[in-house]
Enzyme design. Structure first.
Site, PDB file in Angstrom:
ATOM      1  CD  GLN A  90      -2.556   1.485   2.528  1.00  0.00           C
ATOM      2  OE1 GLN A  90      -2.741   0.545   3.293  1.00  0.00           O
ATOM      3  NE2 GLN A  90      -2.985   2.710   2.785  1.00  0.00           N
ATOM      4  CG  HIS A 168      -4.793  -0.471   8.427  1.00  0.00           C
ATOM      5  ND1 HIS A 168      -4.509   0.184   7.246  1.00  0.00           N
ATOM      6  CD2 HIS A 168      -4.091  -1.648   8.371  1.00  0.00           C
ATOM      7  CE1 HIS A 168      -3.693  -0.538   6.514  1.00  0.00           C
ATOM      8  NE2 HIS A 168      -3.421  -1.667   7.178  1.00  0.00           N
ATOM      9  CG  ASP A 183      -1.354  -4.388   7.090  1.00  0.00           C
ATOM     10  OD1 ASP A 183      -1.423  -3.468   6.258  1.00  0.00           O
ATOM     11  OD2 ASP A 183      -1.305  -4.187   8.318  1.00  0.00           O
TER      12      ASP A 183
END
Length: 230
Positions: A90, A168, A183
């Protein structure tokens, strides 16, 4: 992180289904649905099979420290990840919801129907790329940025409010009998023990209790969404 900063996506199955549909996922057989709680009877209400679980949770110093330790331990152990496990970093601010959706879809392509559109194009283009390169290609694709913006607007959050958030999204998927925590902020997926297609939801619920909720019992901002049979 790139300079791009999106408005956060809500943990809302209706919004998520509209979002992924716009980009080419057929949701006739599998779609996102609420997980109303972690008790056995509430988990039993979620249609099976469950392909992935998304969790929105509050980032705290306790779970950050625990997660960092887990990363270090797994790095030292020299764990080998399956080649077919799809992981993307990310690099866009507040894009964690989209990254969690991407991890859920990319790691279940054999069970999902992808129509022509972003998902099919992007996954075919990036299947042999490194996680960092996948992130760069994601940044450059206007289709997902526009769809994300439209979906964020469909939510209930007031966009006049401050968009920085301590919440999150992460995803949990099964690959070769192992539960993986996905993640995009991490260096790599975290191996979280054994699981199966029939126990993925229940094993994820146990993990969420032990690794997240029990560390922060005063926190109430936990929501789970499952990608499950319709």
């Amino acid at each position: 992180m790139s300079e791009k900063h999106w408005f956060p996506l809500e943990s809302n199955p209706e919004v998520m289904n509209n979002y992924v549909q716009k980009l080419g996922l057929n949701v006739d057989n599998f779609a996102f649905t609420d997980v109303y709680g972690l008790d056995e009877e509430l988990l039993a209400m979620v249609p099976q099979p469950v392909l992935a679980v998304l969790m929105l949770y509050p980032i705290t110093k306790e779970n950050e420290a625990e997660s960092h330790k887990d990363q270090e331990d797994q790095e030292k152990s020299g764990q080998k990840l399956p080649e077919e496990l799809y992981f993307v970093k990310q690099t866009i601010g507040n894009a964690c919801g989209t990254i969690a959706l991407l991890h859920s879809i990319a790691n279940n392509q054999n069970n999902l129907k992808l129509n022509d559109g972003f998902w099919k194009d992007y996954l075919n283009t990036t299947k042999n790329e490194l996680p960092e390169n996948r992130a760069k290609l994601l940044e450059k694709d206007d289709r997902i940025e526009v769809a994300h913006e439209e979906s964020a607007n469909d939510g209930q959050t007031n966009k006049e409010e401050h968009v920085d958030t301590d919440l999150h999204f992460i995803a949990f998927v099964e690959k070769n009998g192992t539960l993986y925590e996905m993640d995009g902020r991490k260096k790599f997926p975290l191996s979280r023990g054994t699981t199966s297609s029939s126990t993925l939801l229940y094993d994820t619920a146990k993990l969420v209790r032990s690794k997240y909720m029990n560390l922060n019992p005063e926190q109430m901002n936990f929501t789970l969404v499952a990608l499950s049979a319709v």
